[in-house]
Motif scaffolding. Structure first.
Motif, short mmCIF file in Angstrom:
data_model
loop_
_atom_site.label_atom_id
_atom_site.label_comp_id
_atom_site.label_asym_id
_atom_site.label_seq_id
_atom_site.Cartn_x
_atom_site.Cartn_y
_atom_site.Cartn_z
N VAL A 119 10.62 -5.65 1.51
CA VAL A 119 9.74 -4.51 1.21
C VAL A 119 9.98 -4.03 -0.22
O VAL A 119 9.04 -3.81 -0.99
CB VAL A 119 9.98 -3.35 2.21
CG1 VAL A 119 9.26 -2.08 1.76
CG2 VAL A 119 9.52 -3.76 3.61
N PHE B 167 1.52 0.72 3.92
CA PHE B 167 2.71 0.63 4.76
C PHE B 167 2.28 1.01 6.17
O PHE B 167 1.87 2.16 6.43
CB PHE B 167 3.78 1.57 4.24
CG PHE B 167 5.09 1.48 4.98
CD1 PHE B 167 5.90 0.37 4.86
CD2 PHE B 167 5.52 2.53 5.78
CE1 PHE B 167 7.11 0.28 5.53
CE2 PHE B 167 6.73 2.45 6.45
CZ PHE B 167 7.53 1.32 6.33
N VAL C 276 2.21 -4.01 4.08
CA VAL C 276 3.51 -4.17 4.72
C VAL C 276 3.36 -3.75 6.18
O VAL C 276 3.26 -2.56 6.48
CB VAL C 276 4.59 -3.31 4.02
CG1 VAL C 276 5.93 -3.46 4.74
CG2 VAL C 276 4.71 -3.69 2.56
#
Length: 679
Positions: free
Chosen positions: A89, A104, A78
């Protein structure tokens, strides 16, 4: 300094042994994060959520969300450096399977929280520019997840490795089942089919627990046993695709997305409205994502069919909320007291207590809080800005849990909007520091005169001003869009204390506060008789009704305004509605038509009176006096018996055919009904 490949080597085996996913937060300058990511070699199926996917990754887009929601991957990156679509997400995290890696990626934390999020254009109202405005969601995310179990690799800092709890031992299942709970669910579905009639099954779960797969497995097994009429339904064909895929696999059949049947129609998809209009015989009906289907339709299915399974996501990424359990299941308790309920806890792509799932649940407030409300009720009213709630995270959790619990459509986008949209405000009723009712307000309007004219001519639309735009375009009142407005988006009361006047009490507090600030106040919602009466009792009048029903509620959306100053608009609406009722695309509840429509009053001529009297004695056919009867009803509808008036609204105003009207023998009863002509 640790690098990303080294951390993955150190940590991933422990997560794989536990059947968990490994979440890592990689933060720093773009040069630093790109250097770290360049050493990452994609293996297996690798997904990328961000602006541009490197070689070896599949880019996930919002347009293709329904296609990738049911898929699996080994690696998910992400990239939130430039933008973070929080809805995607949350949704994409469910694709990552056990042993997988979730990365992330952001700027250094203090810098990242101060940067605008261009993806927030989905939730920001005009004229806010998402490329320049910084909301509060990032701040909330960082503060709320500071104690979560995820590896943190931040530039110029030592890597942080979490302590992991012991894994929870899971009961192994035999193929084709993924979990023992899923096998139990399939057995329960078989019992619905072979056991006593009118014993529906309610199957609930968080996303990723295998409930849709259980429907598919059961459908295939029933077909193998000779059952020839197995119907799958849901809010859309996409909702049952997973069940079709699983059934096709077990039956060794090919299946393509969009295909609506297997085994020459033995297993097939039938829309809910078709099931209600055309009673199917000797069928078992498997309903997926039932909470996204309006409760009245679920009740009708229950009345019409005796072998039903209702499966639904309890809450989470799909935004179905938990209101389904409280509204519809109370109906089942009354009409099918032997109904069964089964909740699936065990994920099928990873093991229980998975750190990534815990991170997502907490980061998007998807975990429900269960409150006990004590009597007697003596609540106090409060109001909050979003900045207030950031300082009271427990209060924010209570409010969002209540919105999810009491409303059929609350999801990650709602939390995102709540934290990033500065035009929102919350009012609550609280007892013993527990939120028992809340109202969500959107401040709109104050558009400049040139823009309001363009909106009224249909040349412009701006986001976040539903009330202003509806008044300018549909009601042709552009000058009203220049005023400051407050739209009551939602008002919800905890289900355990409903019907005690708390909604009216909270609304009174909201109105007092907003009127004191000179706001024009309105609301828009799916029109049901009970809701309309609630708002009309509080002083709201309808001024606009959608032409077609909303997909989510299956009700026409009504716009209502507060105050006597809008009486002329309300009267205009009522006169227009009368002429629109005969539109075959409009399926308005006849009780609402009777409440709102204002028919023209034209006195009957002597000739018309004579013909009606001849009809009453059986000397004139109905077809020749129908228009005369309509003129008479238009004059005296307010004095007619209520049930009779509803019947005549359907026939004379809405022009329904006799077979569409709820009273089958209505035409035969007309001469009896025409005794009313003596009024």
């Amino acid at each position: 300094m640790s690098d990303l490949p080294q951390i993955i080597r150190q940590q991933q085996s422990a997560y794989q042994e536990r059947g968990w996913r490994l979440p890592i937060w990689l933060a720093g300058s773009e040069a630093y994060t790109q250097q770290q990511l360049s050493a990452l070699k994609p293996e297996g199926i690798s997904y990328w959520l961000g602006q541009q996917a490197p070689a070896g990754f599949t880019l996930l887009s919002a347009k293709q969300k329904q296609q990738w929601l049911g898929t699996e991957c080994d690696l998910l990156v992400v990239d939130a450096h430039h933008a973070g679509d929080w809805d995607l997400v949350a949704a994409s995290s469910g694709c990552l399977k056990a042993g997988g890696l979730w990365l992330f990626v952001t700027n250094e934390p203090d810098l990242w929280r101060q940067l605008p999020n261009p993806a927030a254009k989905r939730v920001l109202p005009y004229p806010l520019d998402a490329t320049a405005y910084t909301g509060l969601f990032k701040q909330f995310w960082l503060e709320h997840l500071s104690e979560q179990r995820w590896v943190k690799l931040i530039e110029n800092n030592s890597a942080v490795m979490p302590l992991l709890p012991e894994a929870i031992a899971q009961v192994q299942a035999e193929l084709p089942y993924r979990t023992a709970e899923q096998q139990q669910a399939v057995t329960a579905i078989h019992k619905v089919v072979t056991g006593h009639r009118r014993r529906p099954l309610v199957l609930t779960a968080h996303r990723g627990r295998g409930k849709s797969s259980a429907l598919g497995l059961a459908a295939a097994q029933l077909a193998q046993q000779g059952k020839t009429d197995i119907l799958l339904t849901g809010p859309s064909p996409v909702a049952v695709q997973t069940a079709f895929f699983i059934a096709a696999d077990l039956l060794s059949q090919s299946y393509q997305p969009g295909q609506n049947q297997l085994l020459n129609g033995t297993i097939r998809f039938v829309p809910v409205d078709v099931l209600l209009a055309e009673k199917q015989q000797n069928t078992v009906i498997l309903v997926d994502e039932a909470a996204a289907i309006p409760t009245p339709q679920l009740q009708q299915l229950t009345d019409l069919y005796s072998r039903l399974v209702f499966a639904t996501t309890e809450h989470g990424y799909e935004g179905t909320g938990r209101g389904f359990q409280l509204r519809f299941q109370s109906y089942l308790q009354q009409h099918c007291p032997g109904f069964q309920k089964l909740h699936l806890h065990q994920p099928i792509r990873y093991q229980a207590n998975d750190p990534l799932e815990q991170l997502v649940f907490k980061g998007f407030l998807l975990e429900q809080t269960h409150s006990v409300i004590t009597a007697p009720l003596q609540p106090k009213a409060f109001s909050y800005t979003i900045k207030d709630l950031l300082l009271q995270p427990q209060k924010l959790q209570q409010i969002f849990s209540l919105l999810s619990l009491a409303h059929y459509q609350t999801d990650v986008m709602d939390l995102w909007a709540l934290l990033d949209n500065p035009a929102l405000k919350l009012y609550t009723l609280e007892q013993d520091q527990q939120v028992i009712a809340c109202a969500l307000i959107s401040f709109e309007g104050e558009l400049d005169a040139e823009l309001t004219v363009e909106v009224s001519h249909g040349k412009r639309r701006v986001q976040g001003h539903l009330l202003a735009q509806s008044l300018a375009f549909h009601c042709l009142q552009p000058q009203l869009a220049e005023q400051k407005m407050a739209r009551i988006q939602r008002i919800v009361v905890h289900p355990s204390v409903q019907t005690q006047g708390l909604g009216s009490q909270l609304l009174s507090f909201v109105l007092q506060d907003l009127l004191g600030q000179q706001y024009l106040i309105g609301t828009s919602f799916g029109a049901t008789l009970a809701l309309v009466k609630f708002w009309q009792k509080a002083g709201f009048s309808p001024v606009k009704l959608s032409h077609q029903n909303e997909q989510a509620s299956n009700e026409a959306s009504v716009l209502m305004l507060y105050g006597e100053q809008f009486r002329a608009l309300q009267q205009q609406f009522s006169r227009q509605l009368y002429w629109q009722l005969a539109d075959k695309q409009r399926s308005l509840d006849p009780a609402l038509a009777l409440l709102w429509a204002q028919p023209p009053s034209i006195e009957l001529t002597a000739q018309q009176n004579t013909e009606l009297q001849l009809f009453q004695t059986g000397l004139r056919p109905y077809e020749l006096i129908e228009t005369h009867l309509q003129c008479w009803f238009n004059l005296f509808y307010a004095k007619v018996d209520y049930q009779t008036a509803l019947l005549l609204v359907q026939r004379l105003w809405q022009k329904h055919e006799w077979q569409q009207i709820s009273e089958p023998a209505a035409k035969q009863k007309l001469p009896e009904l025409c005794k009313l002509l003596h009024l």
